[in-house]
Design a protein around this motif. Structure first.
Motif, mmCIF file in Angstrom:
data_model
loop_
_atom_site.group_PDB
_atom_site.id
_atom_site.type_symbol
_atom_site.label_atom_id
_atom_site.label_comp_id
_atom_site.label_asym_id
_atom_site.label_seq_id
_atom_site.Cartn_x
_atom_site.Cartn_y
_atom_site.Cartn_z
ATOM 1 N N MET A 16 0.848 -1.188 0.000
ATOM 2 C CA MET A 16 0.000 0.000 0.000
ATOM 3 C C MET A 16 0.889 1.245 0.000
ATOM 4 O O MET A 16 2.022 1.211 0.459
ATOM 5 C CB MET A 16 -0.911 0.005 1.223
ATOM 6 N N LYS A 17 0.351 2.328 -0.537
ATOM 7 C CA LYS A 17 1.132 3.567 -0.628
ATOM 8 C C LYS A 17 0.219 4.761 -0.432
ATOM 9 O O LYS A 17 -1.000 4.657 -0.493
ATOM 10 C CB LYS A 17 1.822 3.650 -1.980
ATOM 11 N N ARG A 18 0.864 5.871 -0.195
ATOM 12 C CA ARG A 18 0.108 7.116 -0.127
ATOM 13 C C ARG A 18 -0.096 7.636 -1.539
ATOM 14 O O ARG A 18 0.509 7.170 -2.502
ATOM 15 C CB ARG A 18 0.878 8.124 0.719
ATOM 16 N N ASP A 19 -0.956 8.660 -1.686
ATOM 17 C CA ASP A 19 -1.288 9.167 -3.022
ATOM 18 C C ASP A 19 -0.092 9.790 -3.726
ATOM 19 O O ASP A 19 0.042 9.681 -4.937
ATOM 20 C CB ASP A 19 -2.420 10.193 -2.923
ATOM 21 N N ASN A 20 0.792 10.411 -2.996
ATOM 22 C CA ASN A 20 1.899 11.113 -3.632
ATOM 23 C C ASN A 20 3.186 10.282 -3.667
ATOM 24 O O ASN A 20 4.266 10.827 -3.818
ATOM 25 C CB ASN A 20 2.160 12.447 -2.916
ATOM 26 N N GLU A 21 3.091 8.965 -3.557
ATOM 27 C CA GLU A 21 4.269 8.096 -3.525
ATOM 28 C C GLU A 21 4.263 7.139 -4.690
ATOM 29 O O GLU A 21 3.207 6.796 -5.250
ATOM 30 C CB GLU A 21 4.308 7.279 -2.230
ATOM 31 N N ASP A 22 5.449 6.671 -5.055
ATOM 32 C CA ASP A 22 5.621 5.604 -6.033
ATOM 33 C C ASP A 22 6.323 4.434 -5.350
ATOM 34 O O ASP A 22 7.161 4.637 -4.463
ATOM 35 C CB ASP A 22 6.468 6.069 -7.211
ATOM 36 N N ILE A 23 6.007 3.221 -5.763
ATOM 37 C CA ILE A 23 6.617 2.032 -5.174
ATOM 38 C C ILE A 23 7.474 1.367 -6.241
ATOM 39 O O ILE A 23 7.047 1.149 -7.369
ATOM 40 C CB ILE A 23 5.551 1.036 -4.670
ATOM 41 N N PHE A 24 8.700 1.066 -5.869
ATOM 42 C CA PHE A 24 9.613 0.342 -6.754
ATOM 43 C C PHE A 24 9.936 -0.988 -6.069
ATOM 44 O O PHE A 24 10.446 -1.027 -4.952
ATOM 45 C CB PHE A 24 10.909 1.145 -6.961
ATOM 46 N N LEU A 25 9.647 -2.101 -6.750
ATOM 47 C CA LEU A 25 9.935 -3.419 -6.223
ATOM 48 C C LEU A 25 11.238 -3.919 -6.786
ATOM 49 O O LEU A 25 11.466 -3.893 -7.991
ATOM 50 C CB LEU A 25 8.814 -4.399 -6.591
ATOM 51 N N LEU A 26 12.094 -4.407 -5.910
ATOM 52 C CA LEU A 26 13.359 -5.001 -6.321
ATOM 53 C C LEU A 26 13.243 -6.505 -6.115
ATOM 54 O O LEU A 26 13.116 -6.989 -5.000
ATOM 55 C CB LEU A 26 14.509 -4.444 -5.487
ATOM 56 N N VAL A 27 13.276 -7.253 -7.206
ATOM 57 C CA VAL A 27 13.129 -8.704 -7.153
ATOM 58 C C VAL A 27 14.489 -9.325 -7.416
ATOM 59 O O VAL A 27 15.171 -8.979 -8.380
ATOM 60 C CB VAL A 27 12.105 -9.191 -8.203
ATOM 61 N N LYS A 28 14.891 -10.225 -6.556
ATOM 62 C CA LYS A 28 16.192 -10.905 -6.721
ATOM 63 C C LYS A 28 16.098 -11.977 -7.773
ATOM 64 O O LYS A 28 15.144 -12.656 -7.928
ATOM 65 C CB LYS A 28 16.659 -11.507 -5.408
#
Length: 97
Positions: free
Chosen positions: A85-97
């Protein structure tokens, strides 16, 4: 040979034959024979072991839920890490090994 000679007169007794047949019937042919009793006891032991495992898991989950509900920062951290989950003004970057 001596043992056989001592047992044969007892086998002519109708009560001894009846008792032997009853024991054989109960041990092997009855619905609740010895093999079934053994498997039931094994299943019971497994179920008791599973019950103990689940009771400890429930207790651990209650503690973590209490910890999450007591502090809003912990709840927000949990929601961000577990459910992305994130706030409206945020971006999420997933780092997958």
């Amino acid at each position: 040979m001596e043992l056989v000679r001592r047992i044969i007169p007892h086998l002519k007794n109708k009560y001894a034959i009846t008792i032997i047949l009853f024991v054989v019937w109960v041990a092997f042919f009855d619905r609740n024979d010895l093999i079934a009793q053994y498997t039931y006891s094994q299943k019971l032991a497994k179920l008791e072991q599973d019950r103990e495992y689940y009771l400890t898991e429930i207790e651990m989950n209650k503690q973590s839920m209490q910890e999450l509900m007591s502090n809003t920062r912990n709840l927000e951290k949990f929601a961000r890490e577990k459910y992305l989950m994130k706030r409206d003004n945020e971006d999420i970057f997933l780092l997958v090994k």
